[in-house]
Design a protein around this motif. Structure first.
Motif, PDB file in Angstrom:
ATOM      1  N   MET A  96       8.998  13.937   2.433  1.00  0.00           N
ATOM      2  CA  MET A  96       8.565  14.940   1.458  1.00  0.00           C
ATOM      3  C   MET A  96       8.960  16.347   1.902  1.00  0.00           C
ATOM      4  SD  MET A  96       4.856  13.406   0.150  1.00  0.00           S
ATOM      5  CE  MET A  96       4.111  14.871   0.761  1.00  0.00           C
ATOM      6  N   PHE A 116       0.848  -1.189   0.000  1.00  0.00           N
ATOM      7  CA  PHE A 116       0.000   0.000   0.000  1.00  0.00           C
ATOM      8  C   PHE A 116       0.888   1.245   0.000  1.00  0.00           C
ATOM      9  CE2 PHE A 116      -0.415   2.506   3.981  1.00  0.00           C
ATOM     10  CZ  PHE A 116      -1.047   3.628   3.470  1.00  0.00           C
ATOM     11  N   HIS A 153       1.243   4.277  -2.969  1.00  0.00           N
ATOM     12  CA  HIS A 153       1.011   5.703  -2.709  1.00  0.00           C
ATOM     13  C   HIS A 153       2.302   6.523  -2.831  1.00  0.00           C
ATOM     14  CE1 HIS A 153      -3.171   5.487  -0.545  1.00  0.00           C
ATOM     15  NE2 HIS A 153      -3.168   4.958  -1.746  1.00  0.00           N
ATOM     16  N   ALA A 195      -1.619  -0.685  13.577  1.00  0.00           N
ATOM     17  CA  ALA A 195      -2.126   0.678  13.462  1.00  0.00           C
ATOM     18  C   ALA A 195      -1.017   1.691  13.777  1.00  0.00           C
ATOM     19  CB  ALA A 195      -3.308   0.885  14.399  1.00  0.00           C
ATOM     20  N   GLU A 196      -0.258   1.405  14.828  1.00  0.00           N
ATOM     21  CA  GLU A 196       0.805   2.333  15.217  1.00  0.00           C
ATOM     22  C   GLU A 196       1.871   2.425  14.123  1.00  0.00           C
ATOM     23  OE1 GLU A 196       2.189   1.647  19.268  1.00  0.00           O
ATOM     24  OE2 GLU A 196       3.961   2.873  18.792  1.00  0.00           O
ATOM     25  N   SER A 226       1.388   1.994  11.026  1.00  0.00           N
ATOM     26  CA  SER A 226       0.811   2.695   9.874  1.00  0.00           C
ATOM     27  C   SER A 226       0.837   4.202  10.082  1.00  0.00           C
ATOM     28  CB  SER A 226      -0.631   2.245   9.647  1.00  0.00           C
ATOM     29  OG  SER A 226      -0.694   0.848   9.521  1.00  0.00           O
ATOM     30  N   VAL A 227       0.556   4.638  11.293  1.00  0.00           N
ATOM     31  CA  VAL A 227       0.661   6.072  11.594  1.00  0.00           C
ATOM     32  C   VAL A 227       2.095   6.543  11.364  1.00  0.00           C
ATOM     33  CG1 VAL A 227       0.647   7.775  13.463  1.00  0.00           C
ATOM     34  CG2 VAL A 227      -1.273   6.192  13.211  1.00  0.00           C
ATOM     35  N   GLN A 278       6.849   9.360   5.805  1.00  0.00           N
ATOM     36  CA  GLN A 278       6.745   9.830   4.417  1.00  0.00           C
ATOM     37  C   GLN A 278       6.523  11.342   4.390  1.00  0.00           C
ATOM     38  OE1 GLN A 278       7.373   8.682   1.529  1.00  0.00           O
ATOM     39  NE2 GLN A 278       6.092   9.725   0.018  1.00  0.00           N
ATOM     40  N   ALA A 279       5.765  11.855   5.368  1.00  0.00           N
ATOM     41  CA  ALA A 279       5.529  13.299   5.440  1.00  0.00           C
ATOM     42  C   ALA A 279       6.846  14.043   5.690  1.00  0.00           C
ATOM     43  CB  ALA A 279       4.514  13.625   6.535  1.00  0.00           C
ATOM     44  N   TYR A 280       7.684  13.509   6.576  1.00  0.00           N
ATOM     45  CA  TYR A 280       9.002  14.130   6.797  1.00  0.00           C
ATOM     46  C   TYR A 280       9.847  14.042   5.532  1.00  0.00           C
ATOM     47  CZ  TYR A 280       8.745  14.845  11.871  1.00  0.00           C
ATOM     48  OH  TYR A 280       8.424  15.299  13.118  1.00  0.00           O
ATOM     49  N   SER A 284       3.137   6.941   7.708  1.00  0.00           N
ATOM     50  CA  SER A 284       2.645   8.179   7.096  1.00  0.00           C
ATOM     51  C   SER A 284       3.455   9.375   7.581  1.00  0.00           C
ATOM     52  CB  SER A 284       1.166   8.405   7.431  1.00  0.00           C
ATOM     53  OG  SER A 284       0.370   7.420   6.823  1.00  0.00           O
ATOM     54  N   GLU A 285       3.749   9.406   8.866  1.00  0.00           N
ATOM     55  CA  GLU A 285       4.558  10.511   9.396  1.00  0.00           C
ATOM     56  C   GLU A 285       5.940  10.520   8.751  1.00  0.00           C
ATOM     57  OE1 GLU A 285       2.588  10.937  13.887  1.00  0.00           O
ATOM     58  OE2 GLU A 285       4.428   9.768  13.628  1.00  0.00           O
TER      59      GLU A 285
END
Lengths: 328, 328
Positions: free
Chosen positions: B159, B82, B86, B145-146, B148-149, B155-157, B152-153
């Motif tokens: 970028m 996944f 993305h 779940a943890e 996965s959070v 990948q945000a950093y 995302s964090e």
């Protein structure tokens, strides 16, 4: 009118409970991705799904169950918002809830990621509910996962149907169940799980949610053509412009054949198409269908025994009615 | 050489177990979205994460635990895929595993949705593990779940760091932990949960995964500049072209100042930049750092008692070594 005002009042009460939880819960770094993830949440929304969760929990288990259900209510709202963020990218929508969509403000990459983040948070929230005393957390996780799969499948059908006229009412109802019904079904089931309800009651409430969800989407289709953009916050004739296979269009095509409809769409004669939809009886058909789902939802509520909070049951009844009568 | 061949052999064995499960599990309608969701899975991949889950379960709990762990191994691979789907959209990558990326074949809307679908399936899979006897499913959902959070964090950093030079080694290591370490950490923890291990052992294995994950990403950074595109399946100098703040670039900038590096990047003099990275000692520094994480990972394995499958421990040791020595 009075009933509707009182409904909006109770809805606002549920919204403020779930919002307090969400603002506290969805925090972290880097800041921009959290801002993007909570953008649509901050812009408003009716919070129908969390209200279903909270009211169901209260109806079946009283205030303790409602407190256990708060993070589950947060979870369904998080899933809903994740799907809005991603759907807006896919559908190239620029506005939602009266504000620019997430990808319009932060760009597509951040919007994809913001949706992913919310999705992940939804599952974290089930853990919070467990910490508050939820006994059947495993079932709750499963309910949320299954609804998420269906949500994606429903959106996949929706996109696929934009490219074809080969869509019947049955296809439509299946798509709408997946895209909208499944998450409201999950919302109600999660409330019932928080109340420790028997599995037959969990199923019954799931059906309530399914019925509300499908009638909700039919009403959405109607508002997409006949709604006041000032109230809906969406551009007029948005669905027609995009070739969305709504119940109105599917029924109209069945009556008039696709040539006439296609011609009006190609020539952007949306007002004439709106009149045609009325004339063929498609509007009446859709309104009728939504009403029948609503009545079925209410019958389910009426059949429940051992109610802990009659006020909550009354709210869920009104909500089923509101969903098919709403103007936004 | 022989060890590496035997490692690839065992890895292939684990891969075939998890693949059988995944092919059986990820099925549904509409077909195109399932094809898109499984596209990269079908294209190959090393299946490092599921191998960590399966080997950890076997090491700590023997064959029964490994069988319980199969759906959890599927879940981490689903989450990984996944995120690849993305990330490829966000990074505008055209090729992965030697095939066109999902959004190149099916378009961005379907690719976003295909990723979402896989994400949801990952959580369904925890339910499968529960059906096979997993006792601590609630913990397993939480672990997933943890991770996965954090994914995302991270990948945000990643970028965010593309747009700035204000990134130190500490920022980098935090980003890499979130983006790569957290999911391998989860992979190891899930294997330990499947084996019913004590929480201290679950934590220790989490640290093993974290160490392997960070050294994996450092090696990825090195291969991004010095790797053979024929082997990596990625275009040469991909990371440099995109301004990714890899450990190599961060260290080089600390040594030479940003002007020189920026000039080489702006003028697309990638070969010279690759030489500069070598000269400043950045390459040696990165290799050293990766090795130290690897040694820490192995020390954790060596410290475990009550091993049910020494072969699996040997595999996890070799895997930690492989990760920092691999050419693809």
């Amino acid at each position: 009118m009075g009933m509707s005002n009182s409904l909006m009042h109770i809805l606002a009460g549920y919204a403020s409970i779930v919002d307090s939880y969400l603002w506290e819960r969805i925090r972290g770094d880097p800041g921009y991705i959290y801002k993007a993830a909570t953008h649509l949440l901050r812009a408003g929304g009716k919070r129908v799904r969390p209200a279903v969760t909270l009211a169901t929990a209260s109806m079946l288990g009283g205030p303790t169950a409602a407190s256990v259900a708060v993070p589950l209510a947060g979870a369904v709202e998080a899933i809903h918002n994740f799907s809005l963020i991603h759907d807006d990218i896919m559908d190239r929508d620029d506005y939602r809830r009266g504000v620019p969509t997430v990808h319009r403000v932060w760009g597509e990459p951040a919007a994809i990621l913001a949706g992913d983040l919310l999705f992940a948070y939804a599952f974290m929230m089930v853990g919070d509910s467990r910490a508050r005393g939820l006994r059947r957390a495993e079932e709750a996780y499963g309910v949320l996962a299954e609804a998420s799969v269906k949500l994606s499948e429903g959106q996949a059908y929706d996109m696929m149907y934009e490219e074809t006229w080969d869509v019947g009412v049955g296809d439509y109802l299946n798509m709408v169940y997946l895209k909208t019904g499944a998450l409201i079904e999950a919302s109600a089931k999660l409330g019932a799980l928080a109340a420790g309800a028997d599995s037959s009651v969990v199923s019954a409430m799931g059906e309530y949610g399914r019925m509300v969800g499908i009638s909700f989407q039919i009403r959405d289709d109607i508002l997409g053509v006949y709604g006041d953009p000032e109230k809906t916050g969406k551009p007029v004739y948005n669905d027609l412009r995009r070739g969305k296979k709504t119940i109105l269009l599917i029924y109209t095509v069945e009556k008039t054949g696709r040539e006439r409809v296609e011609k009006l769409l190609a020539e952007e004669r949306y007002e004439e198409l709106a009149s045609l939809i009325r004339e063929t009886g498609a509007l009446g058909y859709a309104e009728d269908l939504a009403r029948r789902y609503m009545e079925r939802a209410i019958a389910i509520l009426d059949g429940l025994d051992d109610i802990k909070d009659e006020g909550a049951r009354g709210f869920l009844r009104s909500l089923a009615r509101f969903v098919v009568e709403r103007e936004k």
